[in-house]
Design a protein around this motif. Structure first.
Motif, PDB file in Angstrom:
ATOM      1  N   HIS A   1      63.389  63.552  54.769  1.00 31.49           N
ATOM      2  CA  HIS A   1      62.921  64.943  54.766  1.00 31.49           C
ATOM      3  C   HIS A   1      64.013  65.756  55.446  1.00 31.49           C
ATOM      4  O   HIS A   1      64.272  65.580  56.629  1.00 31.49           O
ATOM      5  N   SER A   2      64.707  66.591  54.674  1.00 23.50           N
ATOM      6  CA  SER A   2      65.809  67.358  55.259  1.00 23.50           C
ATOM      7  C   SER A   2      65.776  68.804  54.795  1.00 23.50           C
ATOM      8  O   SER A   2      65.157  69.137  53.784  1.00 23.50           O
ATOM      9  N   LEU A   3      66.443  69.646  55.561  1.00 21.70           N
ATOM     10  CA  LEU A   3      66.589  71.068  55.253  1.00 21.70           C
ATOM     11  C   LEU A   3      68.059  71.328  54.965  1.00 21.70           C
ATOM     12  O   LEU A   3      68.927  70.871  55.695  1.00 21.70           O
ATOM     13  N   VAL A   4      68.311  72.052  53.869  1.00 21.54           N
ATOM     14  CA  VAL A   4      69.681  72.291  53.421  1.00 21.54           C
ATOM     15  C   VAL A   4      69.908  73.799  53.313  1.00 21.54           C
ATOM     16  O   VAL A   4      69.137  74.502  52.672  1.00 21.54           O
ATOM     17  N   MET A   5      70.972  74.282  53.953  1.00 22.02           N
ATOM     18  CA  MET A   5      71.291  75.707  54.001  1.00 22.02           C
ATOM     19  C   MET A   5      72.501  76.001  53.127  1.00 22.02           C
ATOM     20  O   MET A   5      73.507  75.299  53.216  1.00 22.02           O
ATOM     21  N   PHE A   6      72.415  77.040  52.308  1.00 24.20           N
ATOM     22  CA  PHE A   6      73.475  77.367  51.351  1.00 24.20           C
ATOM     23  C   PHE A   6      73.990  78.790  51.529  1.00 24.20           C
ATOM     24  O   PHE A   6      73.217  79.707  51.817  1.00 24.20           O
TER      25      PHE A   6
END
Length: 200
Positions: free
Chosen positions: A180-185
């Motif tokens: 479970h991860s959060l990815v910022m773009f």
């Protein structure tokens, strides 16, 4: 001729499958879901960092979000992701991590986006590229990012800056438990967010 019990065949087959490379064993795609996004006409001046904070209430986080802030809910928590200089803080927020510096891009318009990635061990995305940079924060499990530069492994609580624009990559759940991860773009809003690709 002696017969091999079915249970023994199952054990042999399972052992053989386990020895295959993870890409051969992966039968499930990594689930990627957008949580928040906004388009902006310019980026903050200077080196870019993503500041990750938690808030007790959604309205509180939304009130604290500036022009480069994105609010999302994930893992039972309220998050505020703010793109800007290092060392900042938001009123009412609890600092979780800071990721950067983020590779800067030049574009007519920018898309800031937060994705959530989840999946069981060995789940994987197709090979792809993005027209900008990304950064990662893992909440559970372990995330691996394969590129022509090698493999990057991101563990729980470890903020990690990804590659710059148009880098070939494949993301997978590489731990022994569900990812479970959060990815910022930060990407060029005038181009497709993600494009299929192949490793040479």
């Amino acid at each position: 001729m002696k017969r091999i019990p079915i249970s023994m065949i199952a054990v042999i087959l399972a052992s053989w499958l386990w020895l295959l490379p993870s890409t051969a064993r992966a039968d499930q795609p990594l689930v990627v879901k957008p949580l928040a996004e906004k388009k902006v006409s310019e980026l903050p001046a200077g080196p870019l960092f993503w500041r990750i904070e938690n808030f007790t209430a959604l309205a509180q986080a939304q009130a604290a979000a500036g022009p480069w802030g994105l609010v999302a809910e994930s893992a039972g928590k309220v998050w505020l992701f703010t793109l800007g200089p290092a060392g900042g803080s938001s009123a009412g927020g609890t600092n979780v991590a800071e990721v950067g510096p983020i590779p800067r891009i030049v574009a007519p318009q920018y898309l800031l986006r937060i994705n959530e990635a989840s999946g069981p061990p060995d789940s994987v995305t197709p090979v792809h590229t993005h027209p900008g940079s990304e950064a990662f924060y893992v909440l559970a499990g372990e995330q691996s990012i394969r590129s022509p530069r090698g493999e990057m492994r991101v563990k729980v609580g470890q903020p990690e800056t990804g590659h710059g624009a148009d880098m070939l990559m494949q993301v997978s759940s590489s731990g022994s438990t569900d990812l479970h991860s959060l990815v910022m773009f930060v990407v060029d809003a005038t181009k497709p967010f993600s494009s299929p690709a192949k490793f040479p």
